[in-house]
Write a protein that holds these residues in place. Structure first.
Motif, PDB file in Angstrom:
ATOM      1  N   ALA A 168      -0.012   0.274  14.856  1.00  0.00           N
ATOM      2  CA  ALA A 168       0.577  -0.733  13.989  1.00  0.00           C
ATOM      3  C   ALA A 168       1.390  -1.733  14.774  1.00  0.00           C
ATOM      4  O   ALA A 168       2.598  -1.662  14.840  1.00  0.00           O
ATOM      5  CB  ALA A 168       1.458  -0.074  12.941  1.00  0.00           C
ATOM      6  N   ASP A 209       4.623   0.331  10.972  1.00  0.00           N
ATOM      7  CA  ASP A 209       3.981  -0.671  11.805  1.00  0.00           C
ATOM      8  C   ASP A 209       4.994  -1.521  12.552  1.00  0.00           C
ATOM      9  O   ASP A 209       4.658  -2.569  13.064  1.00  0.00           O
ATOM     10  CB  ASP A 209       3.117  -1.578  10.924  1.00  0.00           C
ATOM     11  CG  ASP A 209       3.967  -2.361   9.946  1.00  0.00           C
ATOM     12  OD1 ASP A 209       4.836  -1.747   9.307  1.00  0.00           O
ATOM     13  OD2 ASP A 209       3.771  -3.580   9.832  1.00  0.00           O
ATOM     14  N   ILE A 415      -2.154   6.260   9.387  1.00  0.00           N
ATOM     15  CA  ILE A 415      -2.793   5.384   8.397  1.00  0.00           C
ATOM     16  C   ILE A 415      -3.802   6.207   7.618  1.00  0.00           C
ATOM     17  O   ILE A 415      -4.443   7.118   8.158  1.00  0.00           O
ATOM     18  CB  ILE A 415      -3.494   4.195   9.096  1.00  0.00           C
ATOM     19  CG1 ILE A 415      -2.471   3.299   9.802  1.00  0.00           C
ATOM     20  CG2 ILE A 415      -4.287   3.363   8.096  1.00  0.00           C
ATOM     21  CD1 ILE A 415      -3.111   2.177  10.585  1.00  0.00           C
ATOM     22  N   LEU A 457      -5.805  -3.246   8.615  1.00  0.00           N
ATOM     23  CA  LEU A 457      -5.206  -1.927   8.833  1.00  0.00           C
ATOM     24  C   LEU A 457      -3.993  -1.971   9.750  1.00  0.00           C
ATOM     25  O   LEU A 457      -3.296  -0.970   9.898  1.00  0.00           O
ATOM     26  CB  LEU A 457      -6.254  -0.967   9.408  1.00  0.00           C
ATOM     27  CG  LEU A 457      -7.433  -0.634   8.498  1.00  0.00           C
ATOM     28  CD1 LEU A 457      -8.300   0.445   9.124  1.00  0.00           C
ATOM     29  CD2 LEU A 457      -6.961  -0.193   7.121  1.00  0.00           C
ATOM     30  N   ARG A 460       1.135  -3.370   7.050  1.00  0.00           N
ATOM     31  CA  ARG A 460       1.558  -2.402   6.043  1.00  0.00           C
ATOM     32  C   ARG A 460       1.213  -2.866   4.634  1.00  0.00           C
ATOM     33  O   ARG A 460       0.814  -2.070   3.792  1.00  0.00           O
ATOM     34  CB  ARG A 460       3.072  -2.154   6.159  1.00  0.00           C
ATOM     35  CG  ARG A 460       3.473  -1.233   7.282  1.00  0.00           C
ATOM     36  CD  ARG A 460       2.929   0.188   7.091  1.00  0.00           C
ATOM     37  NE  ARG A 460       3.559   0.878   5.979  1.00  0.00           N
ATOM     38  CZ  ARG A 460       2.901   1.610   5.094  1.00  0.00           C
ATOM     39  NH1 ARG A 460       1.585   1.727   5.146  1.00  0.00           N
ATOM     40  NH2 ARG A 460       3.552   2.236   4.120  1.00  0.00           N
ATOM     41  N   GLN A 463      -2.486  -2.295   4.219  1.00  0.00           N
ATOM     42  CA  GLN A 463      -2.754  -0.854   4.084  1.00  0.00           C
ATOM     43  C   GLN A 463      -2.488  -0.404   2.643  1.00  0.00           C
ATOM     44  O   GLN A 463      -3.267   0.339   2.050  1.00  0.00           O
ATOM     45  CB  GLN A 463      -1.868  -0.066   5.032  1.00  0.00           C
ATOM     46  CG  GLN A 463      -2.203  -0.212   6.509  1.00  0.00           C
ATOM     47  CD  GLN A 463      -1.142   0.411   7.394  1.00  0.00           C
ATOM     48  OE1 GLN A 463      -0.378   1.269   6.963  1.00  0.00           O
ATOM     49  NE2 GLN A 463      -1.084  -0.021   8.650  1.00  0.00           N
ATOM     50  N   LEU A 467      -5.976   0.870   1.032  1.00  0.00           N
ATOM     51  CA  LEU A 467      -6.106   2.308   1.255  1.00  0.00           C
ATOM     52  C   LEU A 467      -5.372   3.092   0.173  1.00  0.00           C
ATOM     53  O   LEU A 467      -4.355   2.622  -0.369  1.00  0.00           O
ATOM     54  CB  LEU A 467      -5.542   2.687   2.626  1.00  0.00           C
ATOM     55  CG  LEU A 467      -6.220   2.048   3.846  1.00  0.00           C
ATOM     56  CD1 LEU A 467      -5.434   2.373   5.111  1.00  0.00           C
ATOM     57  CD2 LEU A 467      -7.655   2.521   3.985  1.00  0.00           C
ATOM     58  N   GLY A 498      -0.820   3.592   1.179  1.00  0.00           N
ATOM     59  CA  GLY A 498      -1.946   3.455   2.091  1.00  0.00           C
ATOM     60  C   GLY A 498      -2.045   4.551   3.134  1.00  0.00           C
ATOM     61  O   GLY A 498      -2.636   4.340   4.191  1.00  0.00           O
ATOM     62  N   ARG A 499      -1.545   5.747   2.838  1.00  0.00           N
ATOM     63  CA  ARG A 499      -1.497   6.788   3.880  1.00  0.00           C
ATOM     64  C   ARG A 499      -2.164   8.097   3.436  1.00  0.00           C
ATOM     65  O   ARG A 499      -1.812   9.166   3.923  1.00  0.00           O
ATOM     66  CB  ARG A 499      -0.057   7.024   4.315  1.00  0.00           C
ATOM     67  CG  ARG A 499       0.595   5.798   4.944  1.00  0.00           C
ATOM     68  CD  ARG A 499       2.009   6.073   5.373  1.00  0.00           C
ATOM     69  NE  ARG A 499       2.054   6.998   6.501  1.00  0.00           N
ATOM     70  CZ  ARG A 499       3.177   7.537   6.963  1.00  0.00           C
ATOM     71  NH1 ARG A 499       4.331   7.264   6.377  1.00  0.00           N
ATOM     72  NH2 ARG A 499       3.150   8.357   7.989  1.00  0.00           N
ATOM     73  N   ARG A 501      -4.664  10.416   4.086  1.00  0.00           N
ATOM     74  CA  ARG A 501      -5.476  10.729   5.265  1.00  0.00           C
ATOM     75  C   ARG A 501      -6.217  12.041   5.016  1.00  0.00           C
ATOM     76  O   ARG A 501      -5.683  13.123   5.184  1.00  0.00           O
ATOM     77  CB  ARG A 501      -4.555  10.830   6.489  1.00  0.00           C
ATOM     78  CG  ARG A 501      -5.224  11.005   7.822  1.00  0.00           C
ATOM     79  CD  ARG A 501      -4.193  10.984   8.936  1.00  0.00           C
ATOM     80  NE  ARG A 501      -3.157  11.980   8.728  1.00  0.00           N
ATOM     81  CZ  ARG A 501      -3.254  13.260   9.123  1.00  0.00           C
ATOM     82  NH1 ARG A 501      -4.341  13.678   9.722  1.00  0.00           N
ATOM     83  NH2 ARG A 501      -2.252  14.099   8.914  1.00  0.00           N
TER      84      ARG A 501
END
Length: 545
Positions: A168, A209, A415, A457, A460, A463, A467, A498-499, A501
């Motif tokens: 980031a 980021d 991310i 990406l 922030r 994202q 995401l 956006g996290r 994963r």
């Protein structure tokens, strides 16, 4: 045993082929009928033409289904009769594998995992994708071209085979993604209304980021447009469509000499005699042993697929003292959208038992194990409150996740890996000027190619827009179609935005002689618009030589 064909008997293979031909007319008619009722976001500007086509062609497809029903019934019965005798996977190797004289053991390796969403067209449209056959060819072409941009060093052969960056950096374009921002949706918006949720520690509230990270890592982490050079292993999920599978395998074999595809078990209990697991593993190194095991628990749409784990032992070369060096790779695809049912912990129990059993049975006393990798689409993240049981499973403690700070807390730079898939049904929002068309984030021009997706990406705000969030309480399909409101300032973006994963590449710390040393963790945007996941890559070195 490595199976090189779906069936060991030519007669069974012929009968299965006959069942496929009998099923084909009804299958195509049903797929074409269903596609007419599910538009992609990219097709919405021409919705009137698509609606007219559906109105006129749907009766024709329905009639074809009725006329071909006897053929479909006969094909389905024949499929049920032959499927129990089908091999659990198909292994193919390139005829020009290196000779034994080219053997050598290199200290560095790279592996990538990605969900490709190569489903039948009618199913892929629920993920805002279509034309799996074309996408399979494009995916293979991009992966091979990306990873072969340098000079290839041939991998070792085996006698039995004929002989640092920052995820980031400061955001581009003042941290503002292209395109307008949309209003809130009904799905779980506590991260959008109250800032940081209570379960998140305060130190994660700082934007991941920022130009200065909260801590220094011993490895680099970045967002890249290209796959690692000379990629050694590729693990794929959701490779279901047969035509797309054949095209993908043919393309990948230009770089990966060894491919295992179509792993699965066919029965009423495993997959209703429908789809295999959708897993695929491509390797530059010869495969010594492989095994597929299906999960015993599944719900809803996963009942139609034999999801499970594909476990592979690969030959890496010989050490200086003459011992064979091998590596273990397990790829899996777990229950999606489990909702309130605890399916994932049961699947993790099986996965832990299978990997240990496979390694114990196949390792051998004079063989050096170099690494043990576990990767795939786990369909749960390390931050969401609704997935606490899965992330705290003992298996997640046996394997090292480089992105995890602790159970329930990811490192600040991480991310998410799953893109939002809003549908064309969410067409408009109210504005002072009237009604405005609501576009889908998946098809916006700001993430239409690898370079643009990489730039998004790194922001922030982008994202949070593109995401899924790491705040899931009840995993269901509604969450992938939401487009929440995004704040104006980078520093105001919630820590969990956006996290989510769900794609992992992990290694076992006691998985060989010495320990794996991770050199680089990266997300790759090369497959922008070809899938709804972001590929995850890991480059690592080992002390074995």
């Amino acid at each position: 045993m490595l199976h090189t064909a779906p069936f060991s008997s030519p007669l069974l293979a012929l009968l299965h082929l006959l069942s496929c031909w009998l099923l084909l007319p009804g299958y195509r008619s049903f797929g074409s009928l269903m596609c007419g009722f599910r538009l992609l976001s990219s097709e919405f500007p021409w919705q009137h033409w698509f609606i007219a086509r559906t109105v006129f062609l749907s009766p024709l497809f329905a009639l074809l289904m009725i006329l071909t029903f006897p053929l479909s019934a006969a094909g389905w019965i024949l499929r049920m009769m032959t499927s129990p005798f089908r091999n659990p996977f198909v292994y193919c190797s390139s005829p020009d594998v290196p000779s034994p004289e080219e053997m050598g053991l290199k200290p560095k390796f790279s592996i990538c995992t990605t969900n490709l969403c190569l489903l039948p067209d009618a199913c892929a449209r629920f993920n805002n994708l279509s034309d799996g056959y074309w996408r399979a060819g494009e995916i293979a072409s991009r992966i091979v071209a990306s990873t072969r941009r340098g000079n290839l060093a041939p991998p070792p052969a085996h006698d039995s085979f004929q002989r640092r960056g920052n995820l980031a950096p400061p955001p581009a374009e003042n941290g503002k993604p292209n395109g307008g921002l949309h209003g809130e949706t009904p799905y779980n918006l506590r991260s959008r209304k109250g800032g940081r949720p209570a379960h998140q520690p305060h130190r994660d509230a700082s934007p991941p980021d920022g130009p200065v990270l909260a801590q220094r890592e011993e490895f680099s982490h970045s967002v890249e447009t290209q796959f690692p050079e000379n990629l050694d292993f590729l693990c794929c999920q959701e490779v279901f469509d047969q035509d797309a599978t054949r095209r993908l395998v043919a393309g990948l074999r230009q770089h990966f000499g060894h491919v295992i595809y179509d792993p699965g078990r066919w029965s009423w209990g495993a997959n209703l005699w429908a789809f295999h697991s959708g897993l695929l593993l491509a390797s530059r190194y010869p495969v010594l042993a492989a095994e597929f095991r299906p999960f015993s628990a599944a719900r809803k749409q996963d009942r139609w697929a034999a999801k499970g784990a594909l476990m592979v032992k690969v030959f890496l070369g010989r050490t200086q003292d003459g011992h064979d060096a091998v590596g273990y790779i397990t790829t899996t695809h777990m229950q999606s959208y489990q909702g309130p049912f605890e399916i994932l912990p049961r699947q993790l129990d099986e996965l832990m038992a299978w990997t240990e059993d496979f390694r114990r049975r196949t390792l051998g006393c004079d063989v050096i194990q170099v690494f043990d990798i576990l990767c795939g689409d786990f369909n749960f993240d390390n931050m969401s409150p609704g997935e606490k049981t899965a992330r705290e499973h003992p298996l997640m403690g046996k394997y090292v996740d480089m992105c995890k700070d602790a159970p329930g807390r990811d490192k600040p730079w991480t991310i998410g890996t799953e893109l939002r898939q809003c549908t064309f049904l969410e067409t408009s929002i109210s504005t002072p000027e009237g009604t405005e068309l609501r576009q889908c984030t998946f098809w916006e021009t700001s993430i239409s190619n690898p370079e643009k997706l990489r730039a998004a990406l790194r922001s922030r705000r982008a994202q949070a827009r593109y995401l899924l969030d790491g705040d899931v309480t009840d995993a269901n399909m509604d969450m992938v179609w939401s487009v929440p409101e995004v704040t104006e300032e980078e520093t105001e973006v919630p820590a969990i935005a956006g996290r989510r994963r769900i794609d992992y590449v992990m290694y076992r710390s006691d998985g060989g002689r010495g320990d794996v040393s991770v050199e680089k963790y990266s997300l790759v945007t090369q497959l922008a618009r070809l899938t709804d996941h972001v590929p995850v890559c890991l480059a690592f070195s080992t002390p074995v030589s």
